[in-house]
Design an enzyme around this catalytic site. Structure first.
Site, PDB file in Angstrom:
ATOM      1  N   GLU A  26       0.888  -1.172   0.000  1.00 55.65           N
ATOM      2  CA  GLU A  26       0.000   0.000   0.000  1.00 55.65           C
ATOM      3  C   GLU A  26       0.918   1.212   0.000  1.00 55.65           C
ATOM      4  O   GLU A  26       1.535   1.529   1.029  1.00 55.65           O
ATOM      5  CB  GLU A  26      -0.855   0.025   1.278  1.00 55.65           C
ATOM      6  CG  GLU A  26      -1.826  -1.111   1.404  1.00 55.65           C
ATOM      7  CD  GLU A  26      -3.048  -0.935   0.530  1.00 55.65           C
ATOM      8  OE1 GLU A  26      -3.313   0.193   0.073  1.00 55.65           O
ATOM      9  OE2 GLU A  26      -3.736  -1.931   0.282  1.00 55.65           O
ATOM     10  N   CYS A  47      -2.275   9.352   2.259  1.00 53.34           N
ATOM     11  CA  CYS A  47      -1.755   8.741   1.032  1.00 53.34           C
ATOM     12  C   CYS A  47      -2.694   8.991  -0.142  1.00 53.34           C
ATOM     13  O   CYS A  47      -2.254   9.106  -1.271  1.00 53.34           O
ATOM     14  CB  CYS A  47      -1.573   7.250   1.247  1.00 53.34           C
ATOM     15  SG  CYS A  47      -3.052   6.478   1.928  1.00 53.34           S
TER      16      CYS A  47
END
Ligand code: NAD
Length: 490
Positions: free
Chosen positions: A263, A297
């Site tokens: 991720e 993010c």
């Protein structure tokens, strides 16, 4: 649900962190101090002062954690899913009971304003775990295909390496689906979020999860990779963090064919179609880009507007940006705190200085401390306007409160720009109707796209395309990521 300590203050948070630092690790059900050589620090970024020092785990302790996870794994996998779901709910309850402690600790070590620490960092983590428990109760672990019975087996022992930006959410987004799947876990949290992880370790104990199912070790990233990636006792590495570090972990894991989930970073677009309500799209995008001090993010850090709307967008951004003012995260009216560390502040300032050197237009913010702050890792929320799409500020993740604005010629050009970076994590599309937005969104290579401001769903799969990684977290997709199918032929 009752809480333990009342509204946290700097003093109560420091007291809590001092207590946690005495035994921050959890190995085989026991809270422990690290006995490695490496010293790690808990730092308050709003003042840039060290709050506590702890020793990291020794390699012998890392081995102990791997052995404990290995010993516990089979019995845990054989525990009925309903019981695993019950214990996951107990973990969520344990976090809720300690919500005030978490709010104080997260405000202290992340610099997140009190309201954000509670509503975002703590509440979201609790919702994540409950969504995984719901998904587990509905999960089908076995099915027939012709003369085969296919059983979903746990992948084994998981090494979970997490970042600091959502210090509790990033942890539970990995460990909850992993233990739901029947895996056991060694969690290695970020060096910037040690106290949150140590408090989480106490919740694991409070929840009644069996010893060894969830272990927490503190260490620097390199030590962990050198010792545990490729370790015979680790079956899968699940990593959340920067694209560069993720790539190096995948390369290392390839030597032993160890499974990896990644991720990674993002540079997500907010694509405003010509038909959209421009004012709403601009306002929500700016708030999203600056949310959590720009340390998300999936932050929408590239605003794409029709060229014909650039002048109107500029006017709106100038007015709106002035309302986003960083301040002391402990004050009641704080909406934005510092970034996580002096190193992050310096890195963001380097990116802003490069924008100035290239002569790109800064509409708001820029270098230096924000008004009203004299010290600490604060950054001025910054808007860089009408830049070349190939510029580094339009291509690379800053991971701070910096929004880049790009003009497009037509919708095809907008989609080309939306897809025009190496990343593909999140994004949003704004249009007159949700159907129109959905049609445009299908052309964007990103894992999660919000249509006209659709809300975050903790049960939906989260993860990226392209250099934003592979694998998905949260809910039933998160559980599926920690399984291996095994087929029996009859
Ligand atoms: P980072 O890559 O520096 O660190 C992440 C983790 O890796 C930490 O636990 C760290 O200790 C460890 N680490 C650091 N250097 C290492 C090395 N050389 N070898 C092995 N491990 C190492 O990232 P960060 O600063 O903690 O987090 C910010 C990054 O994470 C941003 O790029 C952000 O986009 C990304 N992120 C992605 C997601 C997602 O779900 N895709 C979520 C949050 C953050």
């Amino acid at each position: 649900m009752t809480t333990t300590s009342g509204t946290p203050t700097r003093d109560t948070a420091l007291e809590a962190i001092t207590g946690l630092a005495a035994a921050p690790e959890l190995i085989d059900g026991a809270l422990r101090a690290g006995d490695g050589d490496r010293e790690l620090t808990v730092t308050d970024p709003s003042l840039d002062v060290v709050l506590a020092r702890v020793r990291g785990a020794s390699t012998a302790q890392l081995d102990e954690a791997a052995e404990a996870a290995g010993r516990a794994q089979r019995a845990w996998e054989d525990t009925a899913p309903a019981e695993r779901a019950r214990l996951l709910r107990a973990l969520a309850d344990a976090i809720e009971v300690r919500a005030d402690e978490f709010v104080g600790v997260i405000t202290a070590e992340l610099g997140s304003p009190l309201t954000l620490s509670r509503r975002l960092h703590v509440d979201l983590a609790v919702r994540d775990i409950r969504a995984v428990a719901d998904a587990l109760e509905a999960f089908t672990f076995e099915r027939r295909i012709g003369n085969s019975v296919v059983t979903e087996r746990a992948a084994g022992v998981v090494l979970a390496i997490t970042p600091w930006n959502y210090p509790l959410h990033q942890v539970v987004a990995k460990v909850a689906p992993a233990i739901a799947a029947g895996c056991t876990v060694i969690l290695k949290p970020s060096e910037n979020a040690l106290a949150t992880a140590a408090l989480f370790a106490r919740c694991v104990v409070d929840s009644g999860l069996p010893a060894g199912v969830l272990n927490v070790v503190l260490a620097g990233g390199r030590e962990i990779v050198d010792h545990l990636v490729g370790h015979p006792g680790v079956d899968l590495v699940s990593f959340t963090g920067s694209t560069e570090v993720g790539s190096s972990i995948a390369a290392r894991a390839a030597r032993t064919i160890t499974r990896v989930h990644l991720e990674l970073g993002g540079k997500s677009p907010s694509l405003v179609a010509p038909s959209a309500d421009l004012a709403t799209a601009v306002k929500v995008t700016l708030a999203n880009a600056f949310f959590n001090s720009g340390q998300s993010c999936n932050a929408w850090t590239r605003l794409l507007v029709p060229r014909a709307s650039l002048a109107e967008t500029e006017e709106q951004l100038v007015a709106l940006a002035a309302r986003h003012r960083p301040s002391d995260p402990w004050s009641d009216d704080a909406r934005m705190g510092p970034v996580v560390s002096a190193q992050r502040q310096a890195a963001i300032w380097r990116d802003i200085a490069a924008v100035e050197d290239r002569g790109e237009r800064i509409l708001a913010g820029g270098l230096g401390l924000p008004d009203g702050t004299e010290r600490g890792s604060f950054v001025r929320p910054t808007v860089v306007f009408d830049v070349d799409p190939h510029s580094p500020i339009a291509q690379e993740e800053v991971f701070g409160p910096v929004l880049t604005v790009l003009g497009y010629d037509d919708l095809d050009h907008a989609i080309e720009l939306a897809n025009g970076t190496r990343y593909g994590l999140g994004g949003s599309v704004w249009a007159a109707s949700t159907d129109e937005a959905a049609g445009i969104a299908r052309e964007v290579r990103s894992g999660q796209l919000d249509l006209n401001g659709g809300a975050f769903n903790p049960a939906a799969p989260f993860g990226g395309f392209k250099s934003s990684g592979y694998g998905r977290e949260l809910g039933s997709y998160g559980i599926a990521g920690f399984l291996e199918p095994q087929s029996f032929q009859y």
